[in-house]
Design an enzyme around this catalytic site. Structure first.
Site, PDB file in Angstrom:
ATOM      1  N   VAL A   1       0.832  -1.198   0.000  1.00 26.58           N
ATOM      2  CA  VAL A   1       0.000   0.000   0.000  1.00 26.58           C
ATOM      3  C   VAL A   1       0.874   1.259   0.000  1.00 26.58           C
ATOM      4  O   VAL A   1       0.692   2.171  -0.815  1.00 26.58           O
ATOM      5  CB  VAL A   1      -0.923   0.000   1.238  1.00 26.58           C
TER       6      VAL A   1
ATOM      7  N   THR B   1      -1.138  -4.257   9.347  1.00 25.56           N
ATOM      8  CA  THR B   1      -2.046  -4.595  10.460  1.00 25.56           C
ATOM      9  C   THR B   1      -2.286  -6.111  10.374  1.00 25.56           C
ATOM     10  O   THR B   1      -3.353  -6.552   9.953  1.00 25.56           O
ATOM     11  CB  THR B   1      -3.370  -3.824  10.353  1.00 25.56           C
TER      12      THR B   1
ATOM     13  N   THR C   1      -5.433  -0.897   6.644  1.00 26.64           N
ATOM     14  CA  THR C   1      -6.780  -1.415   6.922  1.00 26.64           C
ATOM     15  C   THR C   1      -6.910  -1.636   8.418  1.00 26.64           C
ATOM     16  O   THR C   1      -6.156  -2.420   8.999  1.00 26.64           O
ATOM     17  CB  THR C   1      -6.994  -2.734   6.159  1.00 26.64           C
TER      18      THR C   1
ATOM     19  N   PHE D   1      -8.021   0.194  -2.169  1.00 26.18           N
ATOM     20  CA  PHE D   1      -8.740  -0.941  -2.772  1.00 26.18           C
ATOM     21  C   PHE D   1      -7.901  -1.546  -3.891  1.00 26.18           C
ATOM     22  O   PHE D   1      -8.433  -2.022  -4.890  1.00 26.18           O
ATOM     23  CB  PHE D   1     -10.098  -0.471  -3.304  1.00 26.18           C
TER      24      PHE D   1
ATOM     25  N   LYS E   1     -14.200  -0.350   3.794  1.00 26.46           N
ATOM     26  CA  LYS E   1     -13.120  -1.239   3.366  1.00 26.46           C
ATOM     27  C   LYS E   1     -13.437  -2.689   3.722  1.00 26.46           C
ATOM     28  O   LYS E   1     -13.356  -3.595   2.888  1.00 26.46           O
ATOM     29  CB  LYS E   1     -11.821  -0.786   4.028  1.00 26.46           C
TER      30      LYS E   1
ATOM     31  N   PHE F   1     -16.262 -11.548  -9.804  1.00 31.88           N
ATOM     32  CA  PHE F   1     -15.934 -12.284  -8.576  1.00 31.88           C
ATOM     33  C   PHE F   1     -16.828 -13.500  -8.374  1.00 31.88           C
ATOM     34  O   PHE F   1     -17.222 -13.826  -7.274  1.00 31.88           O
ATOM     35  CB  PHE F   1     -15.946 -11.354  -7.349  1.00 31.88           C
TER      36      PHE F   1
ATOM     37  N   GLY G   1      -7.130 -16.182  -1.549  1.00 33.37           N
ATOM     38  CA  GLY G   1      -5.948 -16.105  -0.674  1.00 33.37           C
ATOM     39  C   GLY G   1      -5.495 -14.662  -0.670  1.00 33.37           C
ATOM     40  O   GLY G   1      -6.296 -13.759  -0.906  1.00 33.37           O
TER      41      GLY G   1
ATOM     42  N   CYS H   1      -5.423  -9.753   1.838  1.00 29.05           N
ATOM     43  CA  CYS H   1      -6.595  -8.982   2.280  1.00 29.05           C
ATOM     44  C   CYS H   1      -7.797  -9.832   2.672  1.00 29.05           C
ATOM     45  O   CYS H   1      -8.264  -9.763   3.807  1.00 29.05           O
ATOM     46  CB  CYS H   1      -7.003  -8.000   1.190  1.00 29.05           C
TER      47      CYS H   1
HETATM   48  C1  UDX Z   1      -8.237  -7.641  -2.996  1.00 29.50           C
HETATM   49  C2  UDX Z   1      -9.307  -6.618  -3.386  1.00 29.50           C
HETATM   50  O1  UDX Z   1      -9.761  -6.875  -4.724  1.00 29.50           O
HETATM   51  C3  UDX Z   1      -8.757  -5.213  -3.249  1.00 29.50           C
HETATM   52  O2  UDX Z   1      -9.776  -4.284  -3.542  1.00 29.50           O
HETATM   53  C4  UDX Z   1      -8.269  -5.032  -1.807  1.00 29.50           C
HETATM   54  O3  UDX Z   1      -7.771  -3.770  -1.572  1.00 29.50           O
HETATM   55  C5  UDX Z   1      -7.207  -6.066  -1.493  1.00 29.50           C
HETATM   56  O4  UDX Z   1      -7.765  -7.369  -1.685  1.00 29.50           O
HETATM   57  P1  UDX Z   1      -6.155  -8.821  -4.132  1.00 29.50           P
HETATM   58  O5  UDX Z   1      -6.001  -9.567  -2.848  1.00 29.50           O
HETATM   59  O6  UDX Z   1      -4.946  -8.241  -4.773  1.00 29.50           O
HETATM   60  O7  UDX Z   1      -7.185  -7.610  -3.938  1.00 29.50           O
HETATM   61  O8  UDX Z   1      -6.767  -9.833  -5.194  1.00 29.50           O
HETATM   62  P2  UDX Z   1      -8.121 -10.085  -5.984  1.00 29.50           P
HETATM   63  O9  UDX Z   1      -7.851  -9.977  -7.430  1.00 29.50           O
HETATM   64  O10 UDX Z   1      -9.239  -9.310  -5.447  1.00 29.50           O
HETATM   65  O11 UDX Z   1      -8.335 -11.653  -5.662  1.00 29.50           O
HETATM   66  C6  UDX Z   1      -8.391 -12.124  -4.316  1.00 29.50           C
HETATM   67  C7  UDX Z   1      -8.491 -13.618  -4.285  1.00 29.50           C
HETATM   68  O12 UDX Z   1      -9.756 -14.060  -4.734  1.00 29.50           O
HETATM   69  C8  UDX Z   1      -7.475 -14.363  -5.137  1.00 29.50           C
HETATM   70  O13 UDX Z   1      -6.999 -15.459  -4.385  1.00 29.50           O
HETATM   71  C9  UDX Z   1      -8.268 -14.837  -6.342  1.00 29.50           C
HETATM   72  O14 UDX Z   1      -7.743 -16.028  -6.899  1.00 29.50           O
HETATM   73  C10 UDX Z   1      -9.631 -15.082  -5.709  1.00 29.50           C
HETATM   74  N1  UDX Z   1     -10.748 -14.966  -6.652  1.00 29.50           N
HETATM   75  C11 UDX Z   1     -11.047 -13.748  -7.207  1.00 29.50           C
HETATM   76  C12 UDX Z   1     -11.539 -16.078  -6.934  1.00 29.50           C
HETATM   77  O15 UDX Z   1     -11.285 -17.183  -6.426  1.00 29.50           O
HETATM   78  N2  UDX Z   1     -12.623 -15.937  -7.764  1.00 29.50           N
HETATM   79  C13 UDX Z   1     -12.940 -14.744  -8.333  1.00 29.50           C
HETATM   80  O16 UDX Z   1     -13.930 -14.691  -9.067  1.00 29.50           O
HETATM   81  C14 UDX Z   1     -12.128 -13.621  -8.053  1.00 29.50           C
END
Ligand code: UDX
Length: 438
Positions: free
Chosen positions: A11, A86, A124, A149, A204, A249, A257, A260
């Site tokens: 961040v 955090t 966060t 985000f 958040k 999503f 994983g 976040c």
């Molecule tokens: C996330 C949030 O999107 C972001 O806004 C926040 O600030 C931090 O956490 P990030 O952890 O970088 O970002 O990854 P993201 O692309 O959101 O995916 C998170 C996890 O969800 C990954 O493990 C990904 O494989 C999984 N995922 C995502 C799925 O299993 N299915 C989906 O449809 C989307």
């Protein structure tokens, strides 16, 4: 504007670099002198597309400096962003001690120098933490909350062109300063939303919890599809053509994983316990996410009649998602550990995350290219959907594998194609394809 960013993790480093890129003078403060030395060379300590290039440009233009000297970092700052970690503490609760320590440091600096920076909490934090920071500053500075985000692998783009910027801010002068600071990043349908501090802190968590919820929901439906002979691809297409549900999503797989979602869902559960308002949905989201990995690895073991001693299993993808070298809470860690402890030999390949992964799982053998990982393996498991896995040379894959078995934890191939190519193919929420008898 003169900005100080405390903490050069994901961040902090992205925030500092992007603000420097729009012409601000930014000092990034970190207590780790070795890290500071690396950063001064324009090297990011983690893989993030475009970050190093942007850092180098701003360092050369003398708009971005890195230091471990608190006094010089805080001197003359108009705005101080707190971006320290955090983590989840040993008691499972969100540990805000680093944030509060920085607040104490700033308090003693402003007392010595009589300065009045705006202090913004970007880490966060559970609801109420930004007010605790304000208490530590004893009314000497305006305090605000400004959650991030950013998605790893997309962080620069997300910072430069955010869906929205949220500020929890109650001081009118500080509102004007933040409006100016974020001017280059908002507008044209990208709002800058200003709320009270507690609501901003909550946005958040609520956003991440909602996204995690969508993932666990689709994974739960996938399990039902598997057990009832339905196909999650069709079910998902049918569901998502309802505009109220939306399409994002909803990719089934090994679950979420990263740094976040796992941490933030736990923090929401904890907030619910503290408020005597148990967060039942979030508790289920967390449980389903754990179960998803356990079930998938159980299918791998089941394929081998629970005897993988002497079997060689290849993992394609080790990072928690593509375009990052981050392995925090990556499904591949649980899968590799379970297979290794059951006696299998595990080889892994990842374009970026092999070093970070080997620190977590030292017993894995790392392959330096995707095909050599398969040499003599009894199965390949796709843990991360890196684009280079989407259209491999399947003839080469077949020639290298000892037996033609694919466990696709991210549904990157179609079952019918795999059957035609002659693979036994397991995926998530779709029928398993057996090898056709010829
Ligand atoms: C996330 C949030 O999107 C972001 O806004 C926040 O600030 C931090 O956490 P990030 O952890 O970088 O970002 O990854 P993201 O692309 O959101 O995916 C998170 C996890 O969800 C990954 O493990 C990904 O494989 C999984 N995922 C995502 C799925 O299993 N299915 C989906 O449809 C989307």
């Amino acid at each position: 504007m003169k900005i100080t960013v405390v903490g050069t993790g994901y961040v902090g480093l992205v925030t500092g670099t992007c603000f420097a890129n729009t012409g601000n003078t930014v000092a990034c403060l970190d207590i780790d002198p070795q890290k500071v030395e690396t950063l001064q060379q324009g090297e990011a300590p983690f893989f993030e597309p475009s970050l190093s290039e942007l850092m180098t440009r701003s360092i050369e233009a003398k708009r971005l400096v890195f230091t471990n000297n608190k006094a010089s970092a805080y001197e003359n700052a108009d705005i101080i962003f707190i971006c320290v970690g955090t983590p989840t503490g040993i008691d499972g609760r969100c540990d805000t001690s680093h944030v509060l320590q920085v607040a104490d440091d700033i308090a003693s600096h402003v007392a010595d120098c009589n300065s009045q920076p705006i202090v913004i909490v970007k880490s966060t934090v559970p609801v109420g933490t930004t007010h605790k920071v304000a208490e530590r500053l004893r009314g000497t500075c305006a305090v605000a909350n400004n959650p991030e985000f950013l998605r790893e692998g997309n962080a620069i783009e997300d910072f430069m062109r955010p869906d929205r910027v949220i500020c929890g801010i109650e001081d009118d002068d500080a509102k004007r300063v933040l409006t100016k600071l974020y001017g280059p990043f908002v507008g044209q349908g990208r709002p800058l939303l200003m709320f009270d501090i507690r609501s901003s802190e909550m946005v958040k968590y609520a956003s991440n919890a909602m996204l995690a919820c969508k993932i666990s929901f689709i994974n739960e439906i996938s399990s039902l599809c598997e057990r009832n002979g339905a196909n999650i691809d069709n079910v998902r297409t049918g569901m998502c053509s309802d505009n109220r549900i939306g399409t994002q999503f909803f990719r089934p797989g090994l679950g979420y994983g990263g740094s976040c979602f796992p941490k933030d869902t736990l923090a929401v559960i904890e907030m619910g316990e503290d408020a005597n308002a148990p967060c039942l949905v979030n508790t289920a989201v967390h449980e389903i996410n754990k179960r998803q990995r356990e079930w998938f690895v159980d299918r791998i073991l089941g394929h081998f009649d629970y005897c993988v001693k002497g079997k060689k299993i290849a993992l394609w993808g080790l990072a928690f998602k593509p375009r990052t070298d981050d392995v925090r809470d990556a499904p591949a860690i649980d899968i590799a550990r379970t297979l290794l402890s059951a006696g299998a030999e595990v080889t892994g390949f990842d374009p970026e995350a092999w070093e970070t992964f080997q620190q977590e799982v030292p017993d894995i053998e790392i392959a330096m290219d995707m095909y050599s990982a398969l040499d003599g393996a009894d199965a390949v498991v796709i843990c991360t959907e890196w684009s280079q896995f989407s259209a491999p040379d399947f003839e080469q894959v077949k020639a290298l594998l000892n037996s033609q078995v694919i466990f696709d934890g991210r549904n990157i191939y179609t079952p019918e194609d795999m059957r035609e190519l002659g693979f036994q193919y397991y995926s998530v929420g779709r029928p398993t394809m057996e090898i056709c008898a010829t």
